[in-house]
Design a protein around this motif. Structure first.
Motif, PDB file in Angstrom:
ATOM      1  N   VAL A 176       0.689  -1.209   0.134  1.00  0.00           N
ATOM      2  CA  VAL A 176       0.124  -0.093  -0.052  1.00  0.00           C
ATOM      3  C   VAL A 176       0.835   1.061   0.188  1.00  0.00           C
ATOM      4  N   LEU A 177       2.006   1.206   0.702  1.00  0.00           N
ATOM      5  CA  LEU A 177       3.041   2.212   0.697  1.00  0.00           C
ATOM      6  C   LEU A 177       3.467   2.687  -0.580  1.00  0.00           C
ATOM      7  N   LEU A 178       3.779   1.792  -1.284  1.00  0.00           N
ATOM      8  CA  LEU A 178       4.211   1.859  -2.653  1.00  0.00           C
ATOM      9  C   LEU A 178       3.409   2.087  -3.725  1.00  0.00           C
ATOM     10  N   TYR A 179       2.188   1.254  -3.700  1.00  0.00           N
ATOM     11  CA  TYR A 179       1.190   1.505  -4.885  1.00  0.00           C
ATOM     12  C   TYR A 179      -0.046   1.839  -4.529  1.00  0.00           C
ATOM     13  N   GLY A 180      -0.494   1.982  -3.268  1.00  0.00           N
ATOM     14  CA  GLY A 180      -1.769   2.381  -3.011  1.00  0.00           C
ATOM     15  C   GLY A 180      -2.523   1.059  -3.174  1.00  0.00           C
ATOM     16  N   THR A 181      -3.883   1.336  -3.602  1.00  0.00           N
ATOM     17  CA  THR A 181      -4.795   0.302  -3.932  1.00  0.00           C
ATOM     18  C   THR A 181      -5.033  -0.253  -5.276  1.00  0.00           C
ATOM     19  N   GLU A 182      -3.984  -0.010  -5.885  1.00  0.00           N
ATOM     20  CA  GLU A 182      -4.241  -0.357  -7.208  1.00  0.00           C
ATOM     21  C   GLU A 182      -3.733  -1.951  -7.711  1.00  0.00           C
TER      22      GLU A 182
ATOM     23  N   ARG B 147      -1.017  -2.757  -9.071  1.00  0.00           N
ATOM     24  CA  ARG B 147       0.181  -3.184  -8.636  1.00  0.00           C
ATOM     25  C   ARG B 147       0.491  -3.791  -7.212  1.00  0.00           C
TER      26      ARG B 147
ATOM     27  N   LEU C  46      -9.157  -8.428  -1.072  1.00  0.00           N
ATOM     28  CA  LEU C  46     -10.046  -8.300   0.069  1.00  0.00           C
ATOM     29  C   LEU C  46      -9.674  -7.335   1.210  1.00  0.00           C
ATOM     30  N   VAL C  47      -8.355  -7.345   1.550  1.00  0.00           N
ATOM     31  CA  VAL C  47      -7.709  -6.642   2.654  1.00  0.00           C
ATOM     32  C   VAL C  47      -7.396  -5.251   2.216  1.00  0.00           C
ATOM     33  N   ILE C  48      -6.767  -4.985   1.037  1.00  0.00           N
ATOM     34  CA  ILE C  48      -6.380  -3.891   0.424  1.00  0.00           C
ATOM     35  C   ILE C  48      -7.527  -3.017  -0.053  1.00  0.00           C
ATOM     36  N   GLY C  49      -8.406  -3.702  -0.617  1.00  0.00           N
ATOM     37  CA  GLY C  49      -9.644  -2.896  -1.357  1.00  0.00           C
ATOM     38  C   GLY C  49      -9.146  -2.631  -2.705  1.00  0.00           C
TER      39      GLY C  49
ATOM     40  N   THR D 139     -11.929   2.163  -1.895  1.00  0.00           N
ATOM     41  CA  THR D 139     -12.510   1.377  -0.489  1.00  0.00           C
ATOM     42  C   THR D 139     -11.503   0.492  -0.080  1.00  0.00           C
ATOM     43  N   ALA D 140     -11.341   0.594   1.289  1.00  0.00           N
ATOM     44  CA  ALA D 140     -10.411  -0.344   1.932  1.00  0.00           C
ATOM     45  C   ALA D 140     -11.137  -1.027   3.201  1.00  0.00           C
ATOM     46  N   GLN D 141     -10.571  -1.986   3.587  1.00  0.00           N
ATOM     47  CA  GLN D 141     -11.087  -2.826   4.751  1.00  0.00           C
ATOM     48  C   GLN D 141     -10.905  -1.839   6.024  1.00  0.00           C
TER      49      GLN D 141
ATOM     50  N   ALA E 154      -5.077  -0.027   5.543  1.00  0.00           N
ATOM     51  CA  ALA E 154      -4.743   0.249   4.056  1.00  0.00           C
ATOM     52  C   ALA E 154      -4.851   1.985   3.979  1.00  0.00           C
TER      53      ALA E 154
ATOM     54  N   SER F 125       1.730   8.098   2.426  1.00  0.00           N
ATOM     55  CA  SER F 125       2.576   7.885   1.175  1.00  0.00           C
ATOM     56  C   SER F 125       2.276   8.832   0.027  1.00  0.00           C
TER      57      SER F 125
ATOM     58  N   GLN G 207      -0.504   7.972  -1.755  1.00  0.00           N
ATOM     59  CA  GLN G 207      -1.370   7.584  -2.875  1.00  0.00           C
ATOM     60  C   GLN G 207      -2.783   7.683  -2.830  1.00  0.00           C
TER      61      GLN G 207
END
Lengths: 257, 323
Positions: free
Chosen positions: A112-118, A120, A196-199, B74-76, B80, B87, B89
């Protein structure tokens, strides 16, 4: 033989579905938390009419396929290079054994730090998890090369490239194929987990939304979809394996008997 | 054809690779790319009722008329969202107050910018409550001593709230056994007797009620009157580099919150666009309050309780955290 197997498989599945229908109806489990098969099927039908569902399915398959291909290519290349160069093998053995057991899921904050929720960040987890499956199989496969065959090839004057092509690769291929089959399943699990976890968009994110919305039948319907995907992927991987190894004893043997 | 496909594959790979390379400068402001006077901002949210004003405000054009285009991710949960915002994002994120204070006390550079959601302040009519199963012998928060109580995250806002309810009822919170359980799993766990009580929020609260479960305390109300439960935040870096975007986001969010508070029916209908809450459940869900401004006194009370329970390494500086 084949037909009987298929019949048995279908019967098993039918019994399982019937059990799923009966258990909540007989009050063995609460229908509110474990809906009967028919209600799950209903929710599945609803999902199938929703365009967003198909987009999510596509997103998951994209993450799975891109991740798997990257892991297979990287695993084979790294595996061959490492096992062909003796020093490299000694130098990397402990590092590999250290990195391999790290659960991919532990890398989620990093992703998540590197790429967010994309996509990647999904790929990071998928590739990390499935890469080791391939790499370790390649290492074992190369170790399995018959020294007599290797020496024979050498004495016939085959160069390194020809020896790789005609001795090493055919020996390692069955191992690689096992690795691919394992990695295909692991890649799907990680793709869904990451979503599921990152979204990140995909079936996993949809499961998370259904979960937090108390939409229980929808939740199970989506879980069924991931199960079906896993089944299809396994069947596909086995078919690929049979094709790639059509010349190999293990596959030819089955046909001859 | 095959060559074309191969070319495409290689091209995609290169684009991905170069995109990876450029992520080093993610801290700079050009992530919230602006084109033609419209700035796109990514907001990390949890798909729950609390964030409905954002969706409603986007639908009503409150953000658009200020040149902002909201892109919801959306995130859990905070796992996240906080790293995503820090960062760069996401430009903004949604988080509960205790998590923000914990982050601040650990020197994570977060800055609250707009109000998120608040408790209704009405005992028995809030969107979160300590619940027990139908026919349970537990009738007050004091009875929770020695009992198993589920909270969604240990050492966070809901644990603080339950502790305060127990304390207010004359009990000893240190004797409560807290267990961590996701909100959505609480109704089933309560029903099957795996836990004695659960601190649930909507829509799981509506599910518990529909099973005949009862509320024994409105914990968020016990913490402070009209408690500010959650806020939207950004990173201090983004705030310093883009004060204008932050200001526009604040104004648009304030307008959205006020509109949502005044139009509960529209809220319920917008919720169906990003959650799967069944209509029957949604109709019974208690909505939070959406005041435009955070309630500082309530946040101070929450901070004091958190400190008392040892949640913070060092007391967070509210002047630095709050807008």
């Amino acid at each position: 033989m084949r037909g009987a197997n298929a019949a048995l498989g279908t019967a098993g599945l039918a019994a399982f579905l019937a059990l799923g229908e009966a258990a909540p109806r007989l009050g063995l489990v609460k229908a509110a938390y474990f809906p009967p098969t028919s209600r799950i099927a209903d929710a599945l039908g609803q999902e199938a009419t929703d365009g967003a569902f198909w987009t999510a399915l596509g997103d998951t398959l994209t993450g799975w396929a891109l991740g798997l291909v990257t892991a297979v290519v990287a695993g084979v290349v790294v595996g061959l290079v490492v096992s062909v160069v003796p020093y490299l093998r000694e130098a990397t053995a402990s590092t590999i054994e250290f990195l391999r057991p790290i659960p991919s899921v532990a890398l989620i904050p990093l992703a998540v730090l590197l790429y967010g929720t994309e996509l990647r960040s999904v790929l990071l987890l998928v590739v990390y998890a499935s890469f080791w499956q391939i790499l370790v199989q390649v290492l074992y496969g190369v170790r399995d090369v018959d020294p007599v065959a290797e020496e024979t090839a050498r004495s016939y004057g085959l160069g390194p490239w020809a020896r790789t092509r005609h001795v090493l690769w055919p020996t390692a291929l069955p191992y690689v194929m096992t690795g691919v089959r394992l990695a295909a399943a692991v890649a799907l699990i990680l793709a869904v987990t990451a979503e599921l976890v990152i979204g990140a968009p995909g079936l996993g994110a949809r499961i998370a939304v259904a979960q937090s919305s108390q939409a229980v039948p929808d939740l199970y319907a989506l879980v069924v979809v991931t199960g079906l995907l896993g089944l299809l992927i396994n069947v596909g991987a086995r078919a690929v394996e049979r094709r790639a190894l059509a010349w190999h004893q293990s596959v030819r043997g089955e046909v001859a008997v | 054809m095959r060559r074309l496909l191969a070319g495409l594959a290689v091209g995609t790979f290169l684009v991905t690779a170069s995109a990876c390379g450029s992520s080093d400068d993610s801290g700079t402001s050009d992530k919230g790319a602006s084109s033609g006077g419209t700035t796109t901002v990514k907001v990390g949210i949890i798909p729950i009722v609390d964030v409905a004003p954002l969706y409603l405000g986007r639908q009503k054009g409150f953000y658009g008329k200020r040149g902002l285009k909201l892109s919801m991710t959306t995130a859990q949960g905070g796992a996240a969202i906080v790293p995503g915002v820090v960062s760069g994002q996401f430009q903004f994120g949604f988080s509960n107050m205790t998590s923000l204070m914990i982050a601040r006390s650990q020197n994570v550079p977060v800055k609250a910018v707009a109000n998120g959601a608040a408790s209704t302040g009405l005992t028995g009519k809030d969107f979160g409550a300590i619940t027990v199963k139908k026919g349970s012998a537990l009738t007050s928060a004091k009875d929770l001593e020695g009992k198993k109580v589920a909270v969604n995250t240990l050492k966070n806002i809901n644990e603080t709230a339950v502790r305060e309810s127990v304390r207010k009822a004359g009990g000893d919170p240190s004797r409560v056994k807290f267990v961590e359980l996701a909100f959505d799993q609480m109704p089933a766990a309560l029903d099957s007797g795996q836990i004695d009580a659960a601190m649930v929020v909507e829509p799981a609260l509506a599910t518990v009620r529909s099973q005949g479960g009862t509320e024994i305390a409105s914990s968020l109300v016990d913490v402070a009157k009209d408690l500010t439960v959650a806020m939207y935040f950004t990173s201090t870096q983004y705030e310093q580099k883009n004060p204008d975007v932050v200001k526009r986001f604040q104004e648009a969010t304030a307008e959205s919150l006020a509109y949502a508070d005044a139009h509960p029916d529209e809220v319920r209908s917008v919720v169906t666009s990003y959650t799967k809450i069944p209509a029957a459940v949604l109709a019974k869900v208690t909505l939070p309050k959406w005041p435009a401004e955070p309630n500082r006194a309530s946040i101070e009370a929450l901070e004091k309780l958190g400190e008392q329970d040892g949640l913070f390494k060092s007391a967070p500086d509210l002047d630095e955290l709050l807008p």
